[in-house]
Design an enzyme around this catalytic site. Structure first.
Site, PDB file in Angstrom:
ATOM      1  N   GLU A  53       0.693  -1.209  -0.258  1.00 48.74           N
ATOM      2  CA  GLU A  53       0.273   0.214   0.267  1.00 48.74           C
ATOM      3  C   GLU A  53       1.216   1.137   0.286  1.00 48.74           C
ATOM      4  OE1 GLU A  53      -0.028  -2.317   1.421  1.00 48.74           O
ATOM      5  OE2 GLU A  53      -2.319  -3.285   2.937  1.00 48.74           O
ATOM      6  N   TRP A 173      38.593 -16.417  -3.866  1.00 44.71           N
ATOM      7  CA  TRP A 173      36.905 -15.734  -3.741  1.00 44.71           C
ATOM      8  C   TRP A 173      36.480 -16.580  -5.219  1.00 44.71           C
ATOM      9  CZ3 TRP A 173      35.334 -13.307  -0.249  1.00 44.71           C
ATOM     10  CH2 TRP A 173      35.379 -12.353  -0.386  1.00 44.71           C
ATOM     11  N   ASP A 203      38.139 -17.092   8.333  1.00 52.22           N
ATOM     12  CA  ASP A 203      38.106 -16.068   7.234  1.00 52.22           C
ATOM     13  C   ASP A 203      38.131 -14.878   7.512  1.00 52.22           C
ATOM     14  OD1 ASP A 203      36.912 -18.288   5.461  1.00 52.22           O
ATOM     15  OD2 ASP A 203      34.926 -17.959   4.891  1.00 52.22           O
TER      16      ASP A 203
HETATM   17  C1  AOF Z   1       0.539  -4.690   5.091  1.00 49.18           C
HETATM   18  N1  AOF Z   1       1.011  -4.694   3.389  1.00 49.18           N
HETATM   19  O1  AOF Z   1       2.726  -5.295   1.886  1.00 49.18           O
HETATM   20  C2  AOF Z   1       2.480  -7.253   3.555  1.00 49.18           C
HETATM   21  C3  AOF Z   1       2.042  -6.674   5.120  1.00 49.18           C
HETATM   22  O2  AOF Z   1       7.934  -6.413   9.026  1.00 49.18           O
HETATM   23  P1  AOF Z   1       6.827  -5.264   8.657  1.00 49.18           P
HETATM   24  O3  AOF Z   1       6.980  -4.633   9.107  1.00 49.18           O
HETATM   25  O4  AOF Z   1       7.593  -5.018   7.138  1.00 49.18           O
HETATM   26  O5  AOF Z   1       6.077  -5.974   8.985  1.00 49.18           O
HETATM   27  C4  AOF Z   1       5.494  -7.526   8.648  1.00 49.18           C
HETATM   28  C5  AOF Z   1       4.067  -8.061   8.772  1.00 49.18           C
HETATM   29  O6  AOF Z   1       3.115  -6.864   8.082  1.00 49.18           O
HETATM   30  C6  AOF Z   1       3.316  -9.204   8.115  1.00 49.18           C
HETATM   31  O7  AOF Z   1       4.164 -10.190   9.055  1.00 49.18           O
HETATM   32  C7  AOF Z   1       2.385  -9.220   8.206  1.00 49.18           C
HETATM   33  O8  AOF Z   1       1.949  -8.882   8.725  1.00 49.18           O
HETATM   34  C8  AOF Z   1       1.698  -8.056   7.412  1.00 49.18           C
HETATM   35  N2  AOF Z   1       2.636  -7.294   6.242  1.00 49.18           N
HETATM   36  N3  AOF Z   1       0.896  -5.689   5.220  1.00 49.18           N
HETATM   37  O9  AOF Z   1      -0.105  -3.713   4.389  1.00 49.18           O
HETATM   38  C9  AOF Z   1       2.043  -5.620   3.290  1.00 49.18           C
HETATM   39  N4  AOF Z   1       3.716  -7.455   3.217  1.00 49.18           N
HETATM   40 ZN    ZN Z   2       1.278  -3.121   5.894  1.00 52.15          ZN
END
Ligand code: AOF
Ligand code: ZN
Length: 366
Positions: A53, A173, A203
């Site tokens: 969003e 490497w 390393d």
């Molecule tokens: C959303 N939109 O695009 C996603 C959501 O670690 P963070 O802060 O990025 O939060 C991850 C959590 O946010 C994840 O476990 C899920 O509950 C939500 N993911 N929510 O509104 C998104 N990727």
């Molecule tokens: Zn979110």
């Protein structure tokens, strides 16, 4: 008018673009419709970065007259980014449609409730087929939520004959500069980078992301059962920016622990074991909100992680060099599997080239 189906087809396609980059977070996509046009899209592109969003709203102008379609309920919690529900409320689209609720207990319906309380017309889609596609796309997210340990990405670079270090332990490497740069980018998108003490001694790595934008400051984690890491190790540098956690057993000497603690390292002693228990480490890391862990070796640790079925995703670089020799290191010593029928397979495996190397990324199926 853009149909709900068309809008979600697009949002789901956007969501899928994050696959391999966002786990254990869900893949999420959003589409904005005005009249008969999709006027904006966004997706969660990488772990630690903007949610779908936020990515869409950053690029969109006014949302008046628009319907916002999101594949997963907007979040209501402060995680690594502020709540998406608040951003959506501030942007005020005419209507919001969502495919599924977020099973994360910190959200679980609260995102939708927040939108409604703010007076936004909000609904869950009634199209079962689309809703099922979202669940399929995020089945790893759901499975991960149900367990206790951190998500593990195992990374290694190997020669064409499958060696990750020479018999003398040399590995600098094996991979190209472009591959190494990609690993630095990955380090900036995880919560922790994990290695065994053998690799730390051999390393003397720093394990920090370098020459890339820092999204997160990963904690460096070393499993050192017997307390071998010297005070001169480069891991003890830059400890304010990149914390260092060492897991050890009662077999390490007390004086060594005190000296490293005095240098700023965080020590955890696992009682009653001769070798640090990796699974317990991963549970502890998740309890500390370190959810996504990059396992960078060495051979022994990778092997025991495979044997214990603790690796979720693999990033393996195959490089145009050969080392040969029985005693050169491989990515899965230890027990391994007896027959091809028992071999591990990778799901959604994808090849990508980095200069002369090829990287295979995929999800391990147990
Ligand atoms: C959303 N939109 O695009 C996603 C959501 O670690 P963070 O802060 O990025 O939060 C991850 C959590 O946010 C994840 O476990 C899920 O509950 C939500 N993911 N929510 O509104 C998104 N990727
Ligand atoms: Zn979110």
């Amino acid at each position: 008018m853009v149909s709900e189906r068309a809008a979600f087809e697009r949002a789901l396609a956007e969501a899928a673009r994050g696959r391999g980059e966002v786990e254990p977070n869900p893949c999420v996509g959003a589409a904005l419709a005005r009249g008969d046009q999709i006027v904006g899209v966004g997706f969660h592109a990488a772990y630690g970065e903007a949610h779908a969003e936020a990515a869409l709203l950053d690029a969109a102008g006014s949302l008046k007259g628009c319907v916002l379609y999101v594949t997963l309920e907007p979040c209501s919690h402060h995680g690594k980014t502020p709540p998406c529900a608040d951003a959506v409320i501030a942007a005020r689209p005419d209507r919001v449609v969502v495919l599924n609720e977020d099973p994360n207990p910190k959200v679980a319906g609260r995102g939708l409730a927040r939108l409604r309380e703010a007076g936004l017309e909000t609904s869950l889609s009634t199209d079962e087929e689309l809703r099922q596609r979202e669940r399929d796309l995020n089945r790893r997210y759901h499975a991960h939520r149900a367990r206790e340990r951190a998500w593990v990405v195992a990374k290694w670079a190997m020669t064409l004959d499958g060696k990750i270090a020479s018999r003398g332990g040399d590995s600098k490497w094996i991979s190209s500069k472009a591959s190494r740069q990609e690993v630095h980018r990955l380090r900036a998108h995880v919560d922790a980078v994990l290695i065994g003490a053998g690799t730390a001694l051999q390393d003397d790595p720093r394990l920090t992301p370098r020459d890339v934008p820092i999204v997160r400051s990963p904690t460096r984690v070393v499993l050192d059962s017997h307390g071998r890491l010297p005070e001169s190790a480069k891991l003890l540098q830059d400890i304010e920016r990149f914390p260092l956690r060492i897991f050890t057993t009662e077999r390490s000497c007390e004086d060594w622990r005190k000296r490293l603690e005095a240098r700023g390292a965080l020590l955890t002693v696992q009682p009653g074991v001769d070798r640090v228990d990796l699974e317990a480490v991963l549970v502890e890391l998740r309890n500390q909100k370190l959810e996504r862990v990059l396992l960078e070796g060495g051979s022994e640790l990778l092997g025991s992680a495979f044997d214990a079925q603790l690796i979720d995703m693999v990033d393996a670089y195959v490089c145009p060099r050969l080392l040969g020799g029985q005693d050169a290191k491989t990515p899965w010593p230890g027990q391994g599997r007896e027959t091809m029928a028992e071999a591990l397979t990778l799901d959604d495996a994808q090849w990508r080239s980095f200069e002369s190397d090829q990287r295979l990324r995929g999800f391990v199926k147990y």
